[in-house]
Design a protein around this motif. Structure first.
Motif, PDB file in Angstrom:
ATOM      1  N   ASP A 192       0.849  -1.194   0.000  1.00 51.67           N
ATOM      2  CA  ASP A 192       0.000   0.000   0.000  1.00 51.67           C
ATOM      3  C   ASP A 192       0.886   1.246   0.000  1.00 51.67           C
ATOM      4  OD1 ASP A 192      -1.810   2.071   0.515  1.00 51.67           O
ATOM      5  OD2 ASP A 192      -3.132   0.729   1.637  1.00 51.67           O
ATOM      6  N   ILE A 193       1.200   1.723  -1.186  1.00 46.51           N
ATOM      7  CA  ILE A 193       2.113   2.856  -1.311  1.00 46.51           C
ATOM      8  C   ILE A 193       1.552   4.121  -0.680  1.00 46.51           C
ATOM      9  CG2 ILE A 193       1.234   3.438  -3.604  1.00 46.51           C
ATOM     10  CD1 ILE A 193       4.871   3.833  -2.393  1.00 46.51           C
ATOM     11  N   GLU A 194       0.231   4.298  -0.749  1.00 47.19           N
ATOM     12  CA  GLU A 194      -0.370   5.507  -0.180  1.00 47.19           C
ATOM     13  C   GLU A 194      -0.257   5.508   1.347  1.00 47.19           C
ATOM     14  OE1 GLU A 194      -1.232   8.058  -1.919  1.00 47.19           O
ATOM     15  OE2 GLU A 194      -0.712   6.957  -3.743  1.00 47.19           O
ATOM     16  N   LYS A 195      -0.523   4.363   1.970  1.00 53.65           N
ATOM     17  CA  LYS A 195      -0.375   4.278   3.428  1.00 53.65           C
ATOM     18  C   LYS A 195       1.085   4.457   3.830  1.00 53.65           C
ATOM     19  CE  LYS A 195      -4.326   1.497   4.920  1.00 53.65           C
ATOM     20  NZ  LYS A 195      -4.760   0.243   5.582  1.00 53.65           N
ATOM     21  N   LEU A 197       3.419   6.197   2.211  1.00 51.52           N
ATOM     22  CA  LEU A 197       3.788   7.613   2.062  1.00 51.52           C
ATOM     23  C   LEU A 197       3.202   8.459   3.184  1.00 51.52           C
ATOM     24  CD1 LEU A 197       3.371   8.038  -1.807  1.00 51.52           C
ATOM     25  CD2 LEU A 197       5.513   8.038  -0.519  1.00 51.52           C
ATOM     26  N   ALA A 198       2.024   8.070   3.670  1.00 52.93           N
ATOM     27  CA  ALA A 198       1.373   8.842   4.730  1.00 52.93           C
ATOM     28  C   ALA A 198       2.126   8.759   6.052  1.00 52.93           C
ATOM     29  CB  ALA A 198      -0.060   8.348   4.920  1.00 52.93           C
ATOM     30  N   ASP A 225       8.581  10.885  -1.295  1.00 55.78           N
ATOM     31  CA  ASP A 225       8.266  10.196  -2.548  1.00 55.78           C
ATOM     32  C   ASP A 225       9.372   9.215  -2.926  1.00 55.78           C
ATOM     33  OD1 ASP A 225       6.550   9.975  -5.030  1.00 55.78           O
ATOM     34  OD2 ASP A 225       8.456  10.567  -5.925  1.00 55.78           O
ATOM     35  N   GLY A 228       9.664   6.389  -0.178  1.00 58.59           N
ATOM     36  CA  GLY A 228       8.518   5.501  -0.241  1.00 58.59           C
ATOM     37  C   GLY A 228       8.574   4.574  -1.440  1.00 58.59           C
ATOM     38  N   ARG A 229       8.922   5.120  -2.574  1.00 57.16           N
ATOM     39  CA  ARG A 229       8.964   4.292  -3.783  1.00 57.16           C
ATOM     40  C   ARG A 229      10.138   3.312  -3.759  1.00 57.16           C
ATOM     41  NH1 ARG A 229       4.953   5.796  -6.720  1.00 57.16           N
ATOM     42  NH2 ARG A 229       4.088   7.894  -6.465  1.00 57.16           N
TER      43      ARG A 229
END
Length: 294
Positions: A192-195, A197-198, A225, A228-229
């Motif tokens: 879950d990349i969005e979680k 990054l958050a 960014d 996270g990536r």
């Protein structure tokens, strides 16, 4: 004094000696070598000349550590990629009953502080470790280093200012760090990349230490960014079965990743204001050897 008595005295002081050596050198093997050398000197010393065993042993370990530090510093000049201290399993346990004292010991062995200590001179580092981590009196430190008390106070002030100026400000609450570490692991493992990054601060940094012997970034990665990536990509590159365990490392929660039962990497995070400010990854196999069988 019998051999058994000499051994008992040394073993009583071993935790402090090992603690001083590790904080001076940032490596377990180097610290153990210095402690072993201290034992050889202690076991052959004339007992009539040793009035205070503790002071005598601390003097030996500090001087040996200073000499070893000068050697390892020259080796580290050619180190491939960023350098991080060797992960140390910490459990201060009942030997440190005072919570405030335990917090000081944990902070003095933290990854962030040990990285800053690398920029001190050997003498400054010795004074800082003896004074700030273990609370030795200035007069005793002066005798240990063959310096005047005034000179030691000057070294201590300079080292303290240097560390305070460069040490990042992080949340040291272990429960919060554990919680964020668990959420970090769940987001990365779950893809879950969005979680993920958050959980990262906008200016988060990732520091990887491989020594050129394993796959890891050879430069510090900065920004949420990019970090996270990178973590997302690394997680999804894994094809073998991994075993992940929580440990207390360098006074804080950490993740030990095992591949085929062998230490593969260590992850730790520094936290401030509920966000991850720095991610540390150690993948140099030489630095993970002490974690085998943990």
């Amino acid at each position: 004094m019998t051999v058994d008595t000499a051994t008992d005295i040394f073993e009583d002081h071993r935790p402090v000696l090992t603690g001083v050596a590790y904080r001076m050198l940032g490596g377990i093997a180097d610290a153990e070598d210095v402690v072993q050398e201290a034992w050889l000197r202690w076991s052959s010393a004339s007992r009539e000349e040793v009035r205070e065993p503790r002071a005598f042993l601390v003097r030996i370990i500090t001087r040996l550590a200073i000499d070893r530090l000068r050697q390892v510093q020259s080796r580290r000049e050619g180190y491939v990629g960023p350098w991080l201290p060797e992960p140390l399993v910490t459990d201060f346990g009942p030997t440190v009953p005072d919570a405030a004292e335990q917090a000081v010991l944990a902070d003095s062995v933290s990854v962030a502080v040990l990285v800053v200590l690398e920029s001190l001179s050997p003498l400054e580092r010795a004074v800082f470790v003896l004074r700030e981590a273990f609370g030795f009196p200035y007069a005793e430190i002066a005798a240990t280093l063959d310096r005047t008390e005034a000179a030691v106070r000057q070294l201590a002030g300079r080292a303290r200012h240097h560390v305070e100026e460069r040490k990042p400000r992080y949340d040291v609450d272990p429960a919060r760090r554990r919680d964020l570490t668990e959420r970090f692991l769940a987001a990365a493992a779950g893809g879950d990349i969005e979680k993920l990054l958050a959980l990262l601060a906008p200016d988060v940094r990732l520091v990887g230490d491989s020594g050129g012997k394993s796959k890891a970034p050879l430069r510090i990665i900065e920004s949420a960014d990019k970090v996270g990536r990178f973590l997302f990509a690394v997680t999804h590159e894994q094809t073998q079965d991994l075993d992940i365990r929580f440990l207390e490392l360098n006074g804080a929660p950490g993740l030990l990743v095992l591949s085929d039962g062998k230490p593969d990497s260590v992850f730790q995070v520094d936290v401030r204001d509920g966000l991850i400010q720095c991610v540390y990854i150690v993948r140099n196999p030489d630095k993970l050897a002490s974690l085998a069988g943990v």
